[in-house]
Scaffold this motif. Structure first.
Motif, PDB file in Angstrom:
ATOM      1  N   GLU A  10       0.852  -1.256   0.213  1.00  0.00           N
ATOM      2  CA  GLU A  10       0.104   0.017   0.092  1.00  0.00           C
ATOM      3  C   GLU A  10       1.283   1.656  -0.120  1.00  0.00           C
ATOM      4  N   GLU A  11       0.412   2.608  -0.634  1.00  0.00           N
ATOM      5  CA  GLU A  11       0.970   3.532  -1.088  1.00  0.00           C
ATOM      6  C   GLU A  11       1.625   4.147   1.204  1.00  0.00           C
ATOM      7  N   SER A  12       0.107   3.729   2.234  1.00  0.00           N
ATOM      8  CA  SER A  12       0.789   4.216   3.059  1.00  0.00           C
ATOM      9  C   SER A  12       1.639   3.346   3.903  1.00  0.00           C
ATOM     10  N   ILE A  13       2.017   2.537   3.107  1.00  0.00           N
ATOM     11  CA  ILE A  13       3.543   1.736   4.508  1.00  0.00           C
ATOM     12  C   ILE A  13       4.678   2.782   4.747  1.00  0.00           C
ATOM     13  N   ARG A  14       4.714   3.581   3.090  1.00  0.00           N
ATOM     14  CA  ARG A  14       6.141   4.441   3.534  1.00  0.00           C
ATOM     15  C   ARG A  14       6.025   6.146   4.123  1.00  0.00           C
ATOM     16  N   PRO A  15       5.103   6.663   5.118  1.00  0.00           N
ATOM     17  CA  PRO A  15       4.885   7.733   5.189  1.00  0.00           C
ATOM     18  C   PRO A  15       5.360   7.226   6.467  1.00  0.00           C
ATOM     19  N   TYR A  16       4.392   5.866   7.365  1.00  0.00           N
ATOM     20  CA  TYR A  16       4.492   5.611   8.560  1.00  0.00           C
ATOM     21  C   TYR A  16       6.394   5.283   9.348  1.00  0.00           C
ATOM     22  N   ILE A  17       7.184   4.712   8.365  1.00  0.00           N
ATOM     23  CA  ILE A  17       8.449   4.655   8.018  1.00  0.00           C
ATOM     24  C   ILE A  17       8.761   5.789   8.435  1.00  0.00           C
ATOM     25  N   ASP A  18       8.580   7.221   7.665  1.00  0.00           N
ATOM     26  CA  ASP A  18       9.832   7.755   7.149  1.00  0.00           C
ATOM     27  C   ASP A  18       9.376   8.584   8.458  1.00  0.00           C
ATOM     28  N   LEU A  19       8.422   8.887   9.688  1.00  0.00           N
ATOM     29  CA  LEU A  19       7.847   9.430   9.906  1.00  0.00           C
ATOM     30  C   LEU A  19       8.239   9.117  11.095  1.00  0.00           C
ATOM     31  N   ILE A  20       8.840   7.396  11.932  1.00  0.00           N
ATOM     32  CA  ILE A  20       9.567   7.473  12.744  1.00  0.00           C
ATOM     33  C   ILE A  20      11.192   7.788  12.232  1.00  0.00           C
ATOM     34  N   ASP A  21      11.749   7.068  10.800  1.00  0.00           N
ATOM     35  CA  ASP A  21      13.187   7.641  10.949  1.00  0.00           C
ATOM     36  C   ASP A  21      13.486   9.303  11.478  1.00  0.00           C
ATOM     37  N   VAL A  26      15.340  13.450  14.464  1.00  0.00           N
ATOM     38  CA  VAL A  26      15.920  14.748  15.278  1.00  0.00           C
ATOM     39  C   VAL A  26      15.959  14.305  16.840  1.00  0.00           C
ATOM     40  N   GLY A  27      16.494  13.424  16.675  1.00  0.00           N
ATOM     41  CA  GLY A  27      16.686  12.762  18.504  1.00  0.00           C
ATOM     42  C   GLY A  27      15.750  12.672  19.408  1.00  0.00           C
ATOM     43  N   ILE A  28      14.780  12.470  19.228  1.00  0.00           N
ATOM     44  CA  ILE A  28      13.442  12.305  20.277  1.00  0.00           C
ATOM     45  C   ILE A  28      14.311  11.058  20.325  1.00  0.00           C
ATOM     46  N   ILE A 337       4.414   0.406  14.463  1.00  0.00           N
ATOM     47  CA  ILE A 337       4.191   1.724  14.511  1.00  0.00           C
ATOM     48  C   ILE A 337       2.960   1.876  14.704  1.00  0.00           C
ATOM     49  N   LYS A 338       2.015   1.657  13.375  1.00  0.00           N
ATOM     50  CA  LYS A 338       0.688   2.845  13.605  1.00  0.00           C
ATOM     51  C   LYS A 338      -0.313   1.724  14.940  1.00  0.00           C
ATOM     52  N   LYS A 339       0.036   1.237  15.744  1.00  0.00           N
ATOM     53  CA  LYS A 339      -0.413   0.100  17.184  1.00  0.00           C
ATOM     54  C   LYS A 339       0.114   1.567  18.443  1.00  0.00           C
ATOM     55  N   ARG A 629      13.291  19.215  20.615  1.00  0.00           N
ATOM     56  CA  ARG A 629      13.527  17.933  19.799  1.00  0.00           C
ATOM     57  C   ARG A 629      11.906  17.596  19.681  1.00  0.00           C
ATOM     58  N   LEU A 630      11.154  17.486  21.288  1.00  0.00           N
ATOM     59  CA  LEU A 630      10.197  17.252  21.292  1.00  0.00           C
ATOM     60  C   LEU A 630       8.998  18.820  20.679  1.00  0.00           C
ATOM     61  N   SER A 631       9.109  19.105  20.647  1.00  0.00           N
ATOM     62  CA  SER A 631       8.779  20.073  19.914  1.00  0.00           C
ATOM     63  C   SER A 631       8.793  20.003  18.031  1.00  0.00           C
ATOM     64  N   ALA A 632       9.452  19.129  18.186  1.00  0.00           N
ATOM     65  CA  ALA A 632       9.782  19.327  15.755  1.00  0.00           C
ATOM     66  C   ALA A 632       8.858  18.098  16.610  1.00  0.00           C
ATOM     67  N   ALA A 633       8.735  17.368  17.228  1.00  0.00           N
ATOM     68  CA  ALA A 633       8.289  15.758  17.128  1.00  0.00           C
ATOM     69  C   ALA A 633       6.468  16.054  17.128  1.00  0.00           C
ATOM     70  N   GLN A 634       6.458  16.744  17.864  1.00  0.00           N
ATOM     71  CA  GLN A 634       5.164  16.462  17.788  1.00  0.00           C
ATOM     72  C   GLN A 634       4.694  17.575  16.670  1.00  0.00           C
ATOM     73  N   GLU A 635       5.044  18.374  16.429  1.00  0.00           N
ATOM     74  CA  GLU A 635       4.561  18.629  14.600  1.00  0.00           C
ATOM     75  C   GLU A 635       4.667  17.680  13.820  1.00  0.00           C
ATOM     76  N   GLU A 636       5.208  17.517  13.665  1.00  0.00           N
ATOM     77  CA  GLU A 636       5.601  16.374  12.648  1.00  0.00           C
ATOM     78  C   GLU A 636       4.177  15.159  12.752  1.00  0.00           C
ATOM     79  N   ILE A 637       4.619  14.429  14.099  1.00  0.00           N
ATOM     80  CA  ILE A 637       2.989  13.770  14.164  1.00  0.00           C
ATOM     81  C   ILE A 637       2.091  14.532  13.834  1.00  0.00           C
TER      82      ILE A 637
END
Length: 645
Positions: A10-21, A26-28, A337-339, A629-637
């Motif tokens: 599915e096209e949605s696989i990469r976004p989840y992995i990219d999010l964690i990467d 950012v060092g979270i 990741i979804k879980k 770090r946390l602000s950047a992470a929250q923004e990304e999520i």
């Protein structure tokens, strides 16, 4: 792994992995655990061969400890181009390896690359060559730089990002192989060091443990699987990889199949068998793409293992080949990741809230310019004086309120005074030995006076003890205000504490003198007639008037008269001592302290007074970095939820 291998994803696989990467970039991970796959195995279990087959990039290999630092392998499938690109990064170094013919199309989920996330600035090197096997020497060089040349290990992370049409969308972390016996040059506790490093990753509930086990060993005695079982006894987050199926003894095939089919050591995520390039194929420089076909042919022609092969359209249902493993790992990681994402989002929000609140105590610092710094000093000292005066007047409330503590001590003093009341009727002080020159039947006021003086004198020691107790309480509260107002400024803290101690010492001497004077005055027996008469009437339950008292002057009545007057003394001392101590030890101390601290402004060395401890500066820096770090992470999520959920 081209074409049909990934066509079903599915096209949605990469976004989840990219999010964690991105969160890891950012060092979270310094603040909380991220969903990841950790690869573990005994030495020579075939870990490097599996990772090479997944990535298409050669990794360091050989005998002994090959992986000496955690290696994060980010695999990204790209479209529209050919060949590959790799990026190696660690500390503040970044090296790019690019095939000259590499022209990649857009990476899936490229929306995440918004450029807003703060990342470290790297020293960039760039190499162009067509052979991905050359990356190996650079990975080895990075390990030598971090762990030292030789056979030591280091827990610093190296990241290798591989972009190619021939890889799956996957991120995993390769960990050092488990060593049992140290070899030459290794520390005696190398095995313990490696296990501690592995445990840091696999004990986290957010980690999927990928355990690599050779088919030609007893799986029950494999240390890697035992470690995984220790942290995941139910096998819910463990994946088994069986390597080297071509090396098993003839006749053991069915035993191996029992393992693959989860009949020996059950794992919720099951087992997959792979056959990677052997040393001979590596020496012959057989390409990974050709090795993939050789692997498929091996299973296809095997009498026992051919049924493990998946169909091209149902790779996730198979139990053999690197292609099947890649699909399973990707699905496992994305599902994990979804879980984990809702809880991860809540953790980041809570930690960011806590960090921002903690940072309030460290955020405000003096301006760099002299004028601004002096104004800051004035405001800081005024705020301190306001709090000190508020404390002394009882307006400043805290968890351990000052006046609550003082009243408790004063009550103890009052209770002690009441406990010293006694009946003087049987007192030896009224016996014949105290008789003066008077004839029998006449009274002697000196007897009355001496008895009272002796009784009251016994109160002086507990009165001084009360002073010392109150002094300690006041110093504690004053010091708390100092710590609160001058938290970051050691010079002001030390100066204020010295002044408090000096002022309190002076005030203590003054108060002791006043207490001594009070007791000297008590030697002069005196009270107003109406006061004395009122108390006497209460004690005797009679109604005497002033003109009747001369007829009351009998030795037999002295006990009542002594009790009446001592009651007056008790009432007087119960209030007088606390008022005296409060006035000299608290009110005057607060006034003197405020004046002395404001005098620091006269000819002040501002930079000296506002000098910050290095620990304070470090704490502020750490908190700001965590907040960023946390602000950047929250923004990304938040962006991820908006774009994909």
């Amino acid at each position: 792994m081209k074409g049909a291998v990934h066509s079903y994803l599915e096209e949605s696989i990469r976004p989840y992995i990219d999010l964690i990467d991105t969160l890891r970039s950012v060092g979270i991970q310094k603040d909380l655990a991220l969903p990841t796959i950790a690869v573990i195995g005994d030495q020579s279990s075939g870990k490097s061969s599996v990772l090479e087959a997944l990535s298409g990039v050669a990794l360091p290999r050989g005998s002994g400890i090959v992986t000496r630092c955690p290696l994060e392998l980010r695999l990204k499938k790209v479209t529209g181009g050919a060949n590959w690109k790799a990026v190696l990064s660690y500390r503040k170094k970044r090296t790019e390896f690019v095939d000259p013919s590499f022209v990649a199309g857009p990476i899936k989920a490229s929306k995440l690359a918004n450029g807003k996330v703060a990342r470290p600035t790297y020293d960039l090197k760039k190499f162009e060559f067509g052979d991905p096997s050359l990356v190996e020497e650079h990975v080895a060089a990075a390990q030598n730089e971090l762990a030292g040349k030789g056979v030591g290990i280091c827990d610093e992370l190296i990241t290798l990002e591989v972009m190619s049409p021939d890889v799956c969308d996957l991120t995993l972390i390769d960990l050092p192989g488990i060593a049992r016996v140290p070899v030459k040059g290794q520390p005696e506790d190398i095995g313990k060091q490696i296990k501690l490093l592995i445990m840091k990753y696999i004990e986290k509930q957010e980690t999927i443990n990928l355990v690599v086990v050779p088919c030609n060993t007893d799986i029950a005695t494999t240390e890697a699987l035992q470690m995984a079982q220790e942290v995941d006894p139910d096998g819910k987050r463990t994946v088994g990889i069986l390597t080297k199926p071509d090396l098993i003894d003839r006749g053991t095939e069915k035993d191996i199949l029992d393992i693959v089919h989860n009949k020996v050591i059950p794992l919720h995520k099951g087992y997959t068998m792979v056959k990677c390039r052997g040393q001979q194929q590596i020496d012959e420089k057989i390409p990974l793409e050709e090795a993939t076909q050789i692997e498929r042919d091996f299973f296809q022609n095997h009498d026992y293992f051919r049924d493990l092969l998946p169909s091209l359209n149902k790779l996730s249902e198979g139990k053999a080949t690197i292609e099947c493993l890649a699909v399973k790992l990707t699905q496992n990681l994305v599902d994990h990741i979804k879980k984990s994402l809702p809880q991860l989002n809540q953790q980041i929000k809570k930690m960011l809230w806590d960090v921002k609140n903690e940072l309030k105590d460290y955020e405000t610092g003096p301006p760099e310019d002299l004028k601004g710094a002096k104004q800051f000093l004035i405001e800081t000292l005024k705020r301190f004086c306001d709090q000190i005066n508020s404390l002394s007047s009882g307006e400043q409330m805290s968890e351990e309120n000052l006046f609550v503590q003082l009243r408790a001590e004063f009550k103890k003093w009052n209770d002690h005074l009441n406990s010293t009341k006694t009946s003087f009727s049987n007192s030896k002080d009224l016996s014949q030995k105290n008789r003066g020159r008077e004839l029998l039947g006449f009274s002697n006021y000196r007897v009355f006076e001496s008895v009272l003086q002796e009784h009251v004198a016994k109160l002086k020691k507990p009165a001084i003890e009360l002073l010392y107790t109150i002094k300690d309480i006041i110093i504690t509260h004053l010091t708390d205000v100092v710590s609160q107002c001058f938290r970051n400024y050691s010079f002001l803290q030390n100066t204020a504490k010295d002044k408090i101690n000096n002022i309190q010492l002076t005030q203590q001497e003054k108060t002791e003198q006043r207490i001594s004077e009070q007791f000297e005055m008590e030697n002069r027996v005196y009270t107003q007639d109406p006061i004395y008469l009122k108390v006497l009437n209460e004690i005797t339950n009679e109604k005497f008037s002033e003109d009747q008292l001369p007829f009351f002057d009998k030795k037999c009545k002295y006990s009542n008269m002594l009790e009446a007057y001592y009651e007056v003394v008790v009432q007087r001392m119960a209030d007088q001592l606390p008022m005296m101590i409060l006035f000299f030890m608290l009110k005057q101390t607060a006034e003197l302290l405020s004046t002395d601290m404001l005098c620091l402004l006269d000819g002040a060395n501002v930079s000296e007074l506002l000098f910050e401890d290095s620990e304070v500066s470090r704490k502020r820096k750490d908190l700001r970095e965590r907040r960023n770090r946390l602000s950047a992470a929250q923004e990304e999520i938040s962006k991820f939820f908006t774009d994909y959920l």
